[in-house]
Write an enzyme that holds these catalytic residues in place. Structure first.
Site, PDB file in Angstrom:
ATOM      1  N   ASP A  15       0.814  -1.229   0.000  1.00 28.97           N
ATOM      2  CA  ASP A  15       0.000   0.000   0.000  1.00 28.97           C
ATOM      3  C   ASP A  15       0.845   1.276   0.000  1.00 28.97           C
ATOM      4  O   ASP A  15       0.647   2.165   0.855  1.00 28.97           O
ATOM      5  CB  ASP A  15      -0.916   0.052   1.246  1.00 28.97           C
ATOM      6  CG  ASP A  15      -1.760  -1.192   1.446  1.00 28.97           C
ATOM      7  OD1 ASP A  15      -2.106  -1.843   0.456  1.00 28.97           O
ATOM      8  OD2 ASP A  15      -2.083  -1.495   2.616  1.00 28.97           O
ATOM      9  N   GLU A 221     -11.444   0.269  -3.215  1.00 24.77           N
ATOM     10  CA  GLU A 221     -10.587   0.816  -2.152  1.00 24.77           C
ATOM     11  C   GLU A 221      -9.365   1.469  -2.800  1.00 24.77           C
ATOM     12  O   GLU A 221      -9.282   1.574  -4.021  1.00 24.77           O
ATOM     13  CB  GLU A 221     -10.153  -0.294  -1.179  1.00 24.77           C
ATOM     14  CG  GLU A 221      -9.325  -1.398  -1.820  1.00 24.77           C
ATOM     15  CD  GLU A 221      -9.033  -2.574  -0.888  1.00 24.77           C
ATOM     16  OE1 GLU A 221      -9.502  -2.606   0.259  1.00 24.77           O
ATOM     17  OE2 GLU A 221      -8.330  -3.499  -1.339  1.00 24.77           O
TER      18      GLU A 221
HETATM   19  O1  FUB Z   1      -3.355  -3.388   3.597  1.00 22.93           O
HETATM   20  C1  FUB Z   1      -4.670  -3.583   4.058  1.00 22.93           C
HETATM   21  C2  FUB Z   1      -5.640  -3.252   2.986  1.00 22.93           C
HETATM   22  O2  FUB Z   1      -5.406  -4.079   1.859  1.00 22.93           O
HETATM   23  C3  FUB Z   1      -5.551  -1.852   2.429  1.00 22.93           C
HETATM   24  O3  FUB Z   1      -6.036  -0.874   3.288  1.00 22.93           O
HETATM   25  C4  FUB Z   1      -6.286  -2.059   1.181  1.00 22.93           C
HETATM   26  O4  FUB Z   1      -6.211  -1.010   0.276  1.00 22.93           O
HETATM   27  C5  FUB Z   1      -5.670  -3.333   0.667  1.00 22.93           C
HETATM   28  O5  FUB Z   1      -4.460  -3.100   0.016  1.00 22.93           O
END
Ligand code: FUB
Length: 323
Positions: A15, A221
Site C-alpha cells: 500500500d 478501495e
Molecule cells: O493493507 C490492508 C488493505 O489491503 C488496504 O487498506 C487495502 O487497500 C488493501 O491493500
C-alpha cells in the site's frame, strides 16, 4: 525504468503512499507480517501493527533508507487493531500522518499523528478524527487546500455508512444499482479534523452515468489523486476484480469520468498504489505477493515507470511483469 523493481526485498511492505518533500522521495507503506490470523473476507489477516518510512534521492539506481518504526499500535490511546494504508501531508513545518485503525469497538476510524520530520517518528493524537470512518486515506494538496480521499468496501466497512451516518445494518449495492463511491473531504486548517461533511467521489461512464455495482471497474478501495496537464486523475483499486483503474475530472471533488486500467491483476488478492512525478518521470508504486509465493497478507513493494499517450491516457501496465 520500463520493468518493475522490488524496493524492500528484506521485508514485507504494501500500500505505498509516496510524496516528494524538498527533493527527496518518501515512501509510506503498510508493514505486513505473519501474525497467524486466518484469512477471511473481513481482512482480519491484514493485522499490521506498525509503520516504517523509506526515502531515497534516486528511485531508479539508488538505495532506500529505512527510517525504522515510526508509529505503532501500542502508542495509540484509542487503538483496537489493524493499521492499514496510511498517507502523509506537509503543512508549514509539520508532517501529518493519516492512518486507518480499528478502535476498541472494531470500527475503522482515521487517526492523525504529527512529526517535524518527513521520516518521523510520528506522535498520535489522543482521539481519531471526528466523523471519520472506513480506510485508505490519501491526501492531495492544491493551493494550500488539503483534500482527503478515503473508503474501502468489505473489510474496509464503507457499506456500513450512508450520508456519513452509520447504518443499522450494512448495505452493499448489487447489479445495476449505483456502486458505492469513495469519499473526499477538505481538511480543517489545523489538519486534525474534517472541515466539512465528506462528499461522494462520483465516477461516470462515457455516457455520463454513475458506474453500477456490477461494473468490473467500479471503486472498491485504495484511492489516490494526482494532477497531470491540468486534469485531476482519481485512481483506485477495484478489489474483487483486481484492477487499478483511473477516472479524470476537472476539479478535486469530481465528478470523474472513467478512463481505463492502469495495472492488470498482480499475484495476490489486493492491489494498491500511488502515482508520483519524480525528477521528470512518472512512477507507479504498488505491491504484489510474488516474493511470498502468493500469500496475500505478505506483500512486497514495487515501482515501475508510468507513461501517458498524447491525449493524457495512462498506458496500461502488465501486473505480472517482473524484474
Ligand atoms: O493493507 C490492508 C488493505 O489491503 C488496504 O487498506 C487495502 O487497500 C488493501 O491493500
Amino acid at each position: 525504468m520500463k520493468t518493475p523493481k522490488y524496493l524492500v526485498p528484506e521485508d514485507y511492505m504494501a500500500d505505498p503512499s509516496v510524496h516528494v518533500f524538498d527533493g527527496t522521495l518518501y515512501i509510506y507503506p503498510s508493514h505486513d507480517w505473519e501474525s497467524g490470523v486466518a484469512e477471511n473476507d473481513n481482512g482480519d489477516h491484514f493485522n499490521m501493527k506498525d509503520y516504517h518510512v523509506f526515502s531515497t534521492d534516486d528511485i531508479e539506481n539508488g538505495t532506500l533508507t529505512d527510517h525504522g518504526k515510526v508509529l505503532e499500535v501500542a502508542d495509540i490511546a484509542w487503538a483496537g487493531r489493524q493499521l492499514w494504508d496510511c498517507d502523509v501531508a506537509r503543512k508549514g513545518d509539520t508532517y501529518y500522518m493519516y492512518f486507518p485503525l480499528k478502535d476498541k469497538n472494531d470500527t475503522f476510524r482515521m487517526g492523525v499523528a504529527t512529526s517535524d520530520k518527513p521520516y518521523g517518528p510520528f506522535k498520535p493524537e489522543e482521539d481519531p478524527i471526528r466523523g471519520s470512518y472506513s480506510i485508505d486515506p490519501a491526501v492531495f494538496e492544491e493551493d494550500g487546500v488539503y483534500y482527503m480521499y478515503f473508503g474501502g468496501l468489505w473489510g474496509g466497512q464503507l457499506q456500513r455508512y450512508k450520508d456519513n451516518k452509520a447504518l443499522e445494518s450494512a448495505y452493499l449495492p448489487e447489479g445495476k444499482e449505483e456502486a458505492l463511491p469513495a469519499r473526499v473531504v477538505r481538511l480543517a486548517e489545523d489538519m486534525k479534523q474534517f472541515a466539512e461533511e465528506p462528499r461522494p467521489v462520483v465516477i461516470l461512464d462515457e455516457e455520463g452515468k454513475p458506474l453500477t455495482a456490477d461494473n468490473p471497474h467500479r471503486f472498491f478501495e485504495a484511492s489516490w489523486m494526482h494532477k497531470y496537464n491540468g486534469k485531476y486523475y482519481f485512481s483506485y483499486s477495484t478489489g474483487d476484480t483486481h484492477l487499478l483503474c483511473y477516472a479524470v475530472g476537472d476539479n478535486p471533488y469530481g465528478p470523474f469520468t472513467f478512463k481505463g486500467v492502469i495495472l492488470t491483476p498482480v499475484v495476490g488478492w489486493t492491489t494498491h498504489h500511488s502515482i508520483v512525478e519524480y525528477k521528470g518521470k512518472w512512477y507507479l508504486f504498488h505491491h504484489d505477493s510474488v516474493p511470498s509465493g502468493g500469500l496475500t497478507w505478505l506483500r512486497s513493494l514495487k515501482v515501475v515507470e508510468l507513461e501517458y499517450d498524447e491525449q493524457g491516457n495512462i498506458l496500461t501496465i502488465e501486473g505480472t511483469a517482473n524484474e
